[in-house]
Design a protein around this motif. Structure first.
Motif, PDB file in Angstrom:
ATOM      1  N   LEU A 178      10.435  -3.398  23.787  1.00 42.22           N
ATOM      2  CA  LEU A 178       9.170  -4.001  23.395  1.00 42.22           C
ATOM      3  C   LEU A 178       8.836  -3.757  21.930  1.00 42.22           C
ATOM      4  O   LEU A 178       8.063  -4.499  21.338  1.00 42.22           O
ATOM      5  CB  LEU A 178       8.039  -3.450  24.273  1.00 42.22           C
ATOM      6  N   SER A 179       9.409  -2.715  21.346  1.00 41.74           N
ATOM      7  CA  SER A 179       9.140  -2.401  19.950  1.00 41.74           C
ATOM      8  C   SER A 179      10.322  -1.632  19.383  1.00 41.74           C
ATOM      9  O   SER A 179      10.949  -0.845  20.088  1.00 41.74           O
ATOM     10  CB  SER A 179       7.854  -1.563  19.835  1.00 41.74           C
ATOM     11  N   ASP A 180      10.605  -1.845  18.109  1.00 41.02           N
ATOM     12  CA  ASP A 180      11.638  -1.054  17.448  1.00 41.02           C
ATOM     13  C   ASP A 180      11.136   0.342  17.111  1.00 41.02           C
ATOM     14  O   ASP A 180      11.923   1.218  16.754  1.00 41.02           O
ATOM     15  CB  ASP A 180      12.098  -1.747  16.167  1.00 41.02           C
ATOM     16  N   ASP A 181       9.849   0.535  17.200  1.00 43.04           N
ATOM     17  CA  ASP A 181       9.212   1.808  16.855  1.00 43.04           C
ATOM     18  C   ASP A 181       8.404   2.277  18.057  1.00 43.04           C
ATOM     19  O   ASP A 181       7.762   1.465  18.723  1.00 43.04           O
ATOM     20  CB  ASP A 181       8.285   1.598  15.654  1.00 43.04           C
ATOM     21  N   PRO A 182       8.408   3.576  18.347  1.00 46.68           N
ATOM     22  CA  PRO A 182       7.576   4.068  19.443  1.00 46.68           C
ATOM     23  C   PRO A 182       6.094   3.756  19.266  1.00 46.68           C
ATOM     24  O   PRO A 182       5.374   3.603  20.242  1.00 46.68           O
ATOM     25  CB  PRO A 182       7.827   5.575  19.425  1.00 46.68           C
ATOM     26  N   VAL A 183       5.637   3.666  18.005  1.00 46.45           N
ATOM     27  CA  VAL A 183       4.256   3.264  17.725  1.00 46.45           C
ATOM     28  C   VAL A 183       4.215   1.740  17.649  1.00 46.45           C
ATOM     29  O   VAL A 183       4.888   1.133  16.817  1.00 46.45           O
ATOM     30  CB  VAL A 183       3.752   3.880  16.407  1.00 46.45           C
ATOM     31  N   LEU A 184       3.444   1.127  18.510  1.00 46.33           N
ATOM     32  CA  LEU A 184       3.407  -0.330  18.586  1.00 46.33           C
ATOM     33  C   LEU A 184       2.818  -0.917  17.305  1.00 46.33           C
ATOM     34  O   LEU A 184       1.732  -0.533  16.876  1.00 46.33           O
ATOM     35  CB  LEU A 184       2.583  -0.762  19.802  1.00 46.33           C
ATOM     36  N   GLN A 185       3.542  -1.867  16.708  1.00 47.04           N
ATOM     37  CA  GLN A 185       3.137  -2.446  15.433  1.00 47.04           C
ATOM     38  C   GLN A 185       2.584  -3.873  15.582  1.00 47.04           C
ATOM     39  O   GLN A 185       2.198  -4.484  14.581  1.00 47.04           O
ATOM     40  CB  GLN A 185       4.327  -2.459  14.472  1.00 47.04           C
ATOM     41  N   HIS A 186       2.574  -4.398  16.785  1.00 50.41           N
ATOM     42  CA  HIS A 186       2.095  -5.760  16.983  1.00 50.41           C
ATOM     43  C   HIS A 186       1.531  -5.885  18.389  1.00 50.41           C
ATOM     44  O   HIS A 186       1.821  -5.076  19.269  1.00 50.41           O
ATOM     45  CB  HIS A 186       3.227  -6.770  16.783  1.00 50.41           C
ATOM     46  N   ASP A 187       0.716  -6.904  18.602  1.00 47.67           N
ATOM     47  CA  ASP A 187       0.109  -7.112  19.912  1.00 47.67           C
ATOM     48  C   ASP A 187       1.159  -7.598  20.908  1.00 47.67           C
ATOM     49  O   ASP A 187       2.055  -8.374  20.567  1.00 47.67           O
ATOM     50  CB  ASP A 187      -1.015  -8.151  19.830  1.00 47.67           C
ATOM     51  N   LEU A 188       1.010  -7.140  22.140  1.00 48.58           N
ATOM     52  CA  LEU A 188       1.873  -7.584  23.224  1.00 48.58           C
ATOM     53  C   LEU A 188       1.028  -8.286  24.275  1.00 48.58           C
ATOM     54  O   LEU A 188      -0.084  -7.853  24.587  1.00 48.58           O
ATOM     55  CB  LEU A 188       2.587  -6.389  23.870  1.00 48.58           C
ATOM     56  N   GLN A 189       1.580  -9.342  24.829  1.00 46.34           N
ATOM     57  CA  GLN A 189       0.922 -10.048  25.917  1.00 46.34           C
ATOM     58  C   GLN A 189       1.713  -9.771  27.191  1.00 46.34           C
ATOM     59  O   GLN A 189       2.629 -10.506  27.537  1.00 46.34           O
ATOM     60  CB  GLN A 189       0.846 -11.550  25.610  1.00 46.34           C
TER      61      GLN A 189
ATOM     62  N   LEU B 183       8.025   8.360  27.462  1.00 44.55           N
ATOM     63  CA  LEU B 183       7.645   6.978  27.750  1.00 44.55           C
ATOM     64  C   LEU B 183       6.890   6.401  26.558  1.00 44.55           C
ATOM     65  O   LEU B 183       5.750   6.771  26.290  1.00 44.55           O
ATOM     66  CB  LEU B 183       6.773   6.940  29.007  1.00 44.55           C
ATOM     67  N   HIS B 184       7.556   5.526  25.825  1.00 45.18           N
ATOM     68  CA  HIS B 184       6.907   4.856  24.697  1.00 45.18           C
ATOM     69  C   HIS B 184       7.487   3.451  24.576  1.00 45.18           C
ATOM     70  O   HIS B 184       8.413   3.067  25.296  1.00 45.18           O
ATOM     71  CB  HIS B 184       7.065   5.662  23.399  1.00 45.18           C
ATOM     72  N   TRP B 185       6.919   2.682  23.643  1.00 45.18           N
ATOM     73  CA  TRP B 185       7.226   1.251  23.575  1.00 45.18           C
ATOM     74  C   TRP B 185       8.680   0.955  23.237  1.00 45.18           C
ATOM     75  O   TRP B 185       9.199  -0.110  23.587  1.00 45.18           O
ATOM     76  CB  TRP B 185       6.302   0.588  22.550  1.00 45.18           C
ATOM     77  N   ALA B 186       9.364   1.863  22.554  1.00 49.06           N
ATOM     78  CA  ALA B 186      10.769   1.637  22.209  1.00 49.06           C
ATOM     79  C   ALA B 186      11.710   1.996  23.343  1.00 49.06           C
ATOM     80  O   ALA B 186      12.920   1.823  23.220  1.00 49.06           O
ATOM     81  CB  ALA B 186      11.136   2.435  20.957  1.00 49.06           C
ATOM     82  N   ASN B 187      11.158   2.494  24.451  1.00 53.51           N
ATOM     83  CA  ASN B 187      11.958   2.823  25.630  1.00 53.51           C
ATOM     84  C   ASN B 187      11.617   1.933  26.821  1.00 53.51           C
ATOM     85  O   ASN B 187      11.959   2.268  27.958  1.00 53.51           O
ATOM     86  CB  ASN B 187      11.768   4.292  26.016  1.00 53.51           C
ATOM     87  N   LEU B 188      10.961   0.796  26.562  1.00 54.31           N
ATOM     88  CA  LEU B 188      10.552  -0.109  27.627  1.00 54.31           C
ATOM     89  C   LEU B 188      10.960  -1.536  27.276  1.00 54.31           C
ATOM     90  O   LEU B 188      10.921  -1.929  26.101  1.00 54.31           O
ATOM     91  CB  LEU B 188       9.037  -0.071  27.833  1.00 54.31           C
ATOM     92  N   THR B 189      11.338  -2.308  28.286  1.00 61.73           N
ATOM     93  CA  THR B 189      11.608  -3.730  28.101  1.00 61.73           C
ATOM     94  C   THR B 189      10.575  -4.537  28.876  1.00 61.73           C
ATOM     95  O   THR B 189       9.881  -4.018  29.754  1.00 61.73           O
ATOM     96  CB  THR B 189      13.021  -4.109  28.568  1.00 61.73           C
ATOM     97  N   ALA B 190      10.510  -5.824  28.560  1.00 66.94           N
ATOM     98  CA  ALA B 190       9.460  -6.665  29.140  1.00 66.94           C
ATOM     99  C   ALA B 190       9.902  -7.359  30.412  1.00 66.94           C
ATOM    100  O   ALA B 190       9.333  -7.154  31.482  1.00 66.94           O
ATOM    101  CB  ALA B 190       8.976  -7.692  28.118  1.00 66.94           C
ATOM    102  N   ALA B 191      10.888  -8.229  30.315  1.00 68.21           N
ATOM    103  CA  ALA B 191      11.227  -9.091  31.446  1.00 68.21           C
ATOM    104  C   ALA B 191      12.739  -9.105  31.674  1.00 68.21           C
ATOM    105  O   ALA B 191      13.459  -9.743  30.907  1.00 68.21           O
ATOM    106  CB  ALA B 191      10.730 -10.516  31.188  1.00 68.21           C
ATOM    107  N   PRO B 192      13.192  -8.396  32.706  1.00 66.42           N
ATOM    108  CA  PRO B 192      12.400  -7.546  33.595  1.00 66.42           C
ATOM    109  C   PRO B 192      12.157  -6.166  32.985  1.00 66.42           C
ATOM    110  O   PRO B 192      12.803  -5.790  32.009  1.00 66.42           O
ATOM    111  CB  PRO B 192      13.291  -7.430  34.843  1.00 66.42           C
ATOM    112  N   LEU B 193      11.230  -5.418  33.572  1.00 67.75           N
ATOM    113  CA  LEU B 193      10.917  -4.069  33.116  1.00 67.75           C
ATOM    114  C   LEU B 193      12.115  -3.145  33.314  1.00 67.75           C
ATOM    115  O   LEU B 193      12.709  -3.094  34.392  1.00 67.75           O
ATOM    116  CB  LEU B 193       9.723  -3.519  33.902  1.00 67.75           C
TER     117      LEU B 193
END
Length: 222
Positions: free
Chosen positions: A105-116, A172-182
């Motif tokens: 979901l992000s290249d960085d653990p700190v989210l830099q953009h909005d996610l839907q 658990l952070h944004w760089a360790n998660l995917t969207a579809a599928p999770l």
């Protein structure tokens, strides 16, 4: 590390695909896409450690996670094989896992953009974390002693005494998660944490993944 990564590929009878090299913290790990002899898409990760420290939570994290969760109903990449070797005073472990082709979901653990993200994604995440929490483990991700020291230093309040513990991913952070599928990636440090009353709607932001070996970086909590 590249030479030893190639030796691990030979030992596990996989072919490394070019162009996807990924270095972990301080050059401790090296991963790359690979294919098994049967054509299965895989990921080959090589980790190194001084031989006398090649044990414990981080060293055995992926293997312990496979024993405890399997592929977590498709939510984590299954560990397919492990190969260990020692060269002089350095230990090496190769971990062959099912490859996840979905981008994080992000290249960085700190989210830099909005996610839907749809409600179903959050429901899937909560369900996966509930299954993790139900596992009984003697692994500890963050010790009470660390919280006693770190929380007053960084937050300015006394650390709460933990009376309830449950298994958690722990990174658990944004760089360790995917969207579809999770998919939940990077299970190296999983273990017991203070038990939360509700599933999280936000994630920790400690940087743990880099595209190249840094010159230096802060240590992870014990």
């Amino acid at each position: 590390m590249r030479a030893r990564h190639a030796r691990a590929a030979q030992a596990l009878d996989v072919r490394v695909e070019p162009g996807g090299e990924f270095w972990g913290w301080a050059g401790r790990t090296l991963g790359a896409p690979a294919r098994t002899a049967t054509g299965q898409r895989a990921w080959l990760r090589r980790v190194s450690s001084p031989e006398d420290k090649a044990s414990g939570k981080l060293w055995d994290g992926a293997l312990d996670a496979q024993h405890a969760f399997g592929d977590l109903d498709g939510r984590r990449p299954a560990l397919l094989a492990v190969h260990d070797a020692v060269d002089d005073t350095t230990a090496y472990r190769a971990e062959l896992s099912a490859r996840v082709d979905q981008p994080v979901l992000s290249d960085d653990p700190v989210l830099q953009h909005d996610l839907q993200l749809p409600d179903s994604w959050w429901q899937d995440l909560a369900g996966a974390l509930e299954k993790v929490a139900a596992v009984d483990t003697d692994r500890v991700a963050v010790r009470q002693q660390y919280m006693d020291r770190a929380i007053p230093e960084f937050v300015g309040i006394p650390a709460p005494a933990v009376t309830r513990w449950s298994a958690a991913h722990s990174d658990l952070h944004w760089a360790n998660l995917t969207a579809a599928p999770l998919r939940l990636l990077d299970w190296e440090g999983w273990g017991a944490l203070r038990k939360a009353s509700t599933p999280p709607r936000s994630t920790p932001t400690r940087c743990s993944r880099r595209t190249s070996p840094p010159a230096s970086a802060p240590p992870s909590p014990p």
